[in-house]
Design an enzyme around this catalytic site. Structure first.
Site, PDB file in Angstrom:
ATOM      1  N   SER A   1     -13.673  10.388  13.087  1.00 16.18           N
ATOM      2  CA  SER A   1     -13.777  10.327  12.492  1.00 16.18           C
ATOM      3  C   SER A   1     -13.212   8.904  12.447  1.00 16.18           C
ATOM      4  CB  SER A   1     -12.099  10.720  13.146  1.00 16.18           C
ATOM      5  OG  SER A   1     -10.595  10.033  12.942  1.00 16.18           O
TER       6      SER A   1
ATOM      7  N   TYR B   1      -7.153  10.326  21.913  1.00 16.39           N
ATOM      8  CA  TYR B   1      -8.294  11.023  20.215  1.00 16.39           C
ATOM      9  C   TYR B   1      -8.678  10.111  19.770  1.00 16.39           C
ATOM     10  CZ  TYR B   1      -9.007  13.167  15.819  1.00 16.39           C
ATOM     11  OH  TYR B   1      -9.284  13.234  15.543  1.00 16.39           O
TER      12      TYR B   1
END
Ligand code: NDP
Ligand code: 8X3
Length: 252
Positions: A140, A153
């Site tokens: 990501s 995250y």
């Protein structure tokens, strides 16, 4: 004949979003595709889209033993695993560290980092034995920069990036390629999951901008997977044109 014709691909988290689009795209390229995820009905729906050759394996990647069994089952069904797409993952919540929720943190770490490790560890010996293979990890932009509320995250995706880099060094000389595909905002079920089913809040993440679709990321995965065997695409960072960084987006 395409580069992936007849090759076996194993896609985790294939019940929605990027994983589902990737499974479809790889099948279109001629792969025999194994798909995994927790939602059985969804797996069956995706399998129907892929055609009769698809292999379905219900799997929670957090279960170390079952992850190893699932890899064995894919190998048992198709005879090999040529391409592993470690896509299963999620974010939970958007809370500052001081108000963080232990269960949310645990679920993200156990899924995005440990789950990826369980599946990868079980797959590497198969690829080593056959002398080729390709591991594509879905990271990501959060693996490159953190943002408020995204500490854990982002930590998991920084972890994925570190694992990807270490793997590339550990597997040097084996013929196994290692790639990470690191997207920015992709409109999938990701935000719905992050915000525990709050559809309005999930929708607001993408409001006024043109996000990526799962298919856009799947195309990047197919690009990396279809390069000649001497070419390793290390990393693809792909964001919407309306996004400059994790915190900078243009909304009209
Ligand atoms: P979705 O929520 O649409 O898909 C997530 C997939 O992961 C689902 O198929 C889900 O299947 C699966 N999954 C989640 N937890 C587990 C588990 N414990 N075991 C097995 N499968 C699991 O989101 P995306 O498609 O967007 O997310 C895919 C990947 O892309 C994730 O790793 C995410 O972090 C990453 N990503 C997403 C971005 C975005 O903006 N959407 C941007 C950058 C990266 P099921 O629930 O059936 O188990
Ligand atoms: C998902 C993208 O910006 O929500 O990895 O972290 S972001």
């Amino acid at each position: 004949m395409g580069a992936l014709q007849g090759k076996v691909a194993f896609v985790t988290g294939a019940t929605s979003g990027i994983g589902r689009a990737t499974a479809v795209a790889l099948a279109r390229e001629g792969c025999r595709v194994a798909i995994a995820g927790r939602r059985r009905k969804r797996l069956e729906d995706v399998a129907a889209e892929l055609g009769s050759e698809a292999f379905v394996r219900r799997l929670d990647v957090r279960d170390m033993d079952d992850a190893a069994r699932a890899v064995g089952d894919v190998r048992g069904h198709f005879g090999s695993i040529d391409l592993l797409v470690n896509n299963a993952g999620l974010a939970r919540g958007l809370r500052a560290v001081e108000s963080g929720d232990a269960e949310e943190w645990r679920e993200m770490v156990e899924t995005n980092v440990m789950g990826l490790l369980w599946v990868t560890r079980a797959t590497i010996p198969l690829m080593r034995a056959q002398g080729w293979g390709h591991i594509i990890n879905i990271g990501s932009v959060a693996g490159h920069e953190a943002y408020p509320g995204g500490s854990v995250y982002a930590a998991t995706k920084h972890g994925v990036r570190a694992i990807t880099s270490a793997l590339r060094q550990e597997l040097l000389g084996t013929g196994i390629r290692v790639t990470s595909v690191d997207p920015g905002l992709v409109e999938t079920e990701f935000s719905l999951v992050r915000f525990s089913g709050d559809a309005d809040r999930a929708k607001s993440v993408y409001r006024g901008l043109h996000p990526l679709a799962g298919e856009d990321v799947a195309e990047c995965i197919v690009f990396a997977a279809t390069r000649p065997l001497h070419v390793n695409v290390d990393e693809i960072i792909v964001k919407p044109t309306d996004q400059a960084s994790s915190t900078m987006v243009h909304r009209s």
